[in-house]
Motif scaffolding. Structure first.
Motif, short mmCIF file in Angstrom:
data_model
loop_
_atom_site.label_atom_id
_atom_site.label_comp_id
_atom_site.label_asym_id
_atom_site.label_seq_id
_atom_site.Cartn_x
_atom_site.Cartn_y
_atom_site.Cartn_z
N VAL A 1 -0.67 -8.47 14.19
CA VAL A 1 -2.13 -8.63 14.07
C VAL A 1 -2.46 -10.12 13.94
O VAL A 1 -1.78 -10.84 13.20
CB VAL A 1 -2.65 -7.85 12.84
CG1 VAL A 1 -4.12 -8.10 12.62
CG2 VAL A 1 -2.36 -6.37 12.98
N VAL B 1 -6.06 -10.40 9.82
CA VAL B 1 -5.37 -10.14 8.55
C VAL B 1 -6.24 -10.59 7.38
O VAL B 1 -6.38 -9.88 6.39
CB VAL B 1 -3.98 -10.85 8.51
CG1 VAL B 1 -3.37 -10.77 7.13
CG2 VAL B 1 -3.05 -10.25 9.56
N CYS C 1 -9.03 -8.15 6.85
CA CYS C 1 -8.51 -6.93 6.22
C CYS C 1 -8.26 -7.14 4.73
O CYS C 1 -8.57 -6.28 3.91
CB CYS C 1 -7.24 -6.46 6.91
SG CYS C 1 -7.52 -5.79 8.55
N TYR D 1 -6.85 -0.82 5.17
CA TYR D 1 -7.03 -2.22 4.85
C TYR D 1 -5.97 -2.76 3.88
O TYR D 1 -5.95 -3.94 3.59
CB TYR D 1 -8.42 -2.47 4.26
CG TYR D 1 -9.53 -2.21 5.25
CD1 TYR D 1 -9.76 -3.11 6.28
CD2 TYR D 1 -10.31 -1.08 5.17
CE1 TYR D 1 -10.77 -2.89 7.20
CE2 TYR D 1 -11.33 -0.85 6.08
CZ TYR D 1 -11.56 -1.76 7.09
OH TYR D 1 -12.55 -1.54 8.00
N GLN E 1 -0.58 -3.37 7.12
CA GLN E 1 -0.89 -4.18 8.30
C GLN E 1 0.37 -4.42 9.14
O GLN E 1 1.43 -4.69 8.60
CB GLN E 1 -1.49 -5.54 7.88
CG GLN E 1 -2.75 -5.42 7.04
CD GLN E 1 -3.84 -4.65 7.74
OE1 GLN E 1 -4.11 -4.89 8.92
NE2 GLN E 1 -4.44 -3.71 7.03
#
Length: 112
Positions: free
Chosen positions: A10, A15, A18, A1, A6
């Protein structure tokens, strides 16, 4: 996370999820990573669990409990034959104590 972990492809909504999850994990780590705040957290969780177990059987003052010099704790006999006990350190912080042999709970009152 972790935000740095990341990937760029995405979706924006993922995002944000997360990042929110990362913030929650970070806050939990700050509480559980510190001995004093973890102790407070554990006591609160224990009290919450006791509140969900059932109604309070009796309300008593700490002075009504017996002092045990050997283990530095207070205790009180339960009507089932078991006992309620709380350490000297916890006595100022807890309000609910469960019997060690049955499901009865007492509320510890403090003089104000």
């Amino acid at each position: 996370y972790h935000p740095d972990k990341q990937s760029a492809d995405v979706p924006a909504g993922s995002v944000e999820e997360c990042i929110q999850k990362f913030i929650e994990i970070d806050q939990a780590w700050k509480i559980l990573g510190n001995e004093e705040t973890k102790k407070e957290y554990d006591l609160q969780r224990h009290e919450d669990d006791l509140r969900n177990m059932g109604p309070v059987d009796a309300r008593i003052y700490l002075e009504e409990m017996s002092w045990n010099e050997d283990d530095h704790s207070f205790s009180l006999s339960c009507r089932c034959g078991g006992k309620y006990s709380v350490s000297k350190d916890e006595a100022e912080e807890v309000t609910l104590i469960s019997c060690d042999t049955c499901s009865l709970i007492i509320e510890l009152l403090h003089y104000r």
